[in-house]
Write an enzyme that holds these catalytic residues in place. Sequence first.
Site, PDB file in Angstrom:
ATOM      1  N   GLN A   1       1.030  -1.218  -0.119  1.00  0.00           N
ATOM      2  CA  GLN A   1      -0.216   0.147  -0.159  1.00  0.00           C
ATOM      3  C   GLN A   1       0.863   1.166   0.026  1.00  0.00           C
ATOM      4  O   GLN A   1       0.377   2.229  -0.366  1.00  0.00           O
ATOM      5  CB  GLN A   1      -0.934   0.116   1.284  1.00  0.00           C
ATOM      6  CG  GLN A   1      -0.188   0.203   2.558  1.00  0.00           C
ATOM      7  CD  GLN A   1      -1.270  -0.078   3.673  1.00  0.00           C
ATOM      8  OE1 GLN A   1      -1.470  -0.985   4.034  1.00  0.00           O
ATOM      9  NE2 GLN A   1      -1.280   0.979   4.561  1.00  0.00           N
TER      10      GLN A   1
ATOM     11  N   CYS B   1      -5.111   0.555   3.570  1.00  0.00           N
ATOM     12  CA  CYS B   1      -5.082  -0.890   4.031  1.00  0.00           C
ATOM     13  C   CYS B   1      -6.461  -1.639   3.794  1.00  0.00           C
ATOM     14  O   CYS B   1      -6.524  -2.888   3.576  1.00  0.00           O
ATOM     15  CB  CYS B   1      -4.710  -0.975   5.617  1.00  0.00           C
ATOM     16  SG  CYS B   1      -5.746  -0.029   6.687  1.00  0.00           S
TER      17      CYS B   1
ATOM     18  N   HIS C   1      -6.127  -1.313  11.301  1.00  0.00           N
ATOM     19  CA  HIS C   1      -5.310  -1.751  10.214  1.00  0.00           C
ATOM     20  C   HIS C   1      -6.247  -2.864   9.612  1.00  0.00           C
ATOM     21  O   HIS C   1      -6.903  -3.709  10.167  1.00  0.00           O
ATOM     22  CB  HIS C   1      -3.981  -2.276  10.403  1.00  0.00           C
ATOM     23  CG  HIS C   1      -3.072  -2.653   9.400  1.00  0.00           C
ATOM     24  ND1 HIS C   1      -3.028  -1.821   8.173  1.00  0.00           N
ATOM     25  CD2 HIS C   1      -2.660  -3.698   9.089  1.00  0.00           C
ATOM     26  CE1 HIS C   1      -2.275  -2.278   7.292  1.00  0.00           C
ATOM     27  NE2 HIS C   1      -1.900  -3.230   7.606  1.00  0.00           N
TER      28      HIS C   1
END
Length: 323
Positions: free
Chosen positions: A122, A128, A264
């Site tokens: 990323q 993410c 995340h």
Amino acid sequence: MAVASATPSHTPEQYQFLFRKYIAQHNKQYHVDEFHIRFENFKQNVDLVAAHNAKQASFKLAVNQFADLSKDEFRAKYLGYKFIDQGHLRAQNSVTAESFNATLPASIDWNAKGAVTPVKNQGQCGSCWAFSTTGSVEGAWFIAKGSLVSLSEQQLVDCSQAQGNQGCSGGLMDQGFQYIITNGGICTEAAYPYTAQDGTCQTTCQKAATVSGFTDVTVGSESALTAAIAQQPVSVAIEADQSVFQFYSSGVLDDESCGTQLDHGVLAAGYGHDSTVNKDFYQVKNSWGPQWGAGGYVNIVRNTNGDSARQCGITSAASYPKI
């Protein structure tokens, strides 16, 4: 595992040698005025890794591409899951282990079965959530259609603001699924390539995969999450801003410092048992490139009797798409 608790593990000359080697290995370039800051961060992180690896833990840490960053810098640059408490919605759209009505295999590896694309990166964009979204859709599409297609994270970054996502500033996997449903599909990675920055939504590429709906896994249920993974790769949210995750290298990550403050989005691509350390684990695909962790993957401890902090909160917000 605070940095301050780690004692120096090298001489000044050794730190300098290691830092020069690190700069060359990771092709780092610094402005003159930040060189000292990066060097001090590096030394602290080298000591932290050494202190952990001196213990008899079930996992190892390593000095990786993030070793010149402070914890705050790392959090700001590489995380992007935006947790929203949707408990009432998840309760209406959740699945339990009993819903699957099947005997689960002792282990499963969707990567080995061909349902997972190679590890992506990323970059310094909080996208993410988009990589987690495409990962589970890629897996579901493979299982349904027999074809593994790499799908476009950039399309989600650029185009799904109406569903509540914020591009490189963060988002949610469920909102990514909802965009694909509303849009009537998602394009391939090749047709809409990743740029690691916010861009203008493009509408000309041909849709390569569609989603008919998505299901949230019962919050806090390991049995439901394991059952879901047994049928397909699953999008999961975790806390990833702690040192044990930032510098993870191998083994089964089992540490209460990992936490439950979700920040995340990643992909649960399997589960199994590691006989070396005698621990069950979830096999998780990350989006920080193959140089991080174990080829871009991390094994997170499974079956902890409700101790979610040891698992980085992996059972707190899991979901998967339906084709």
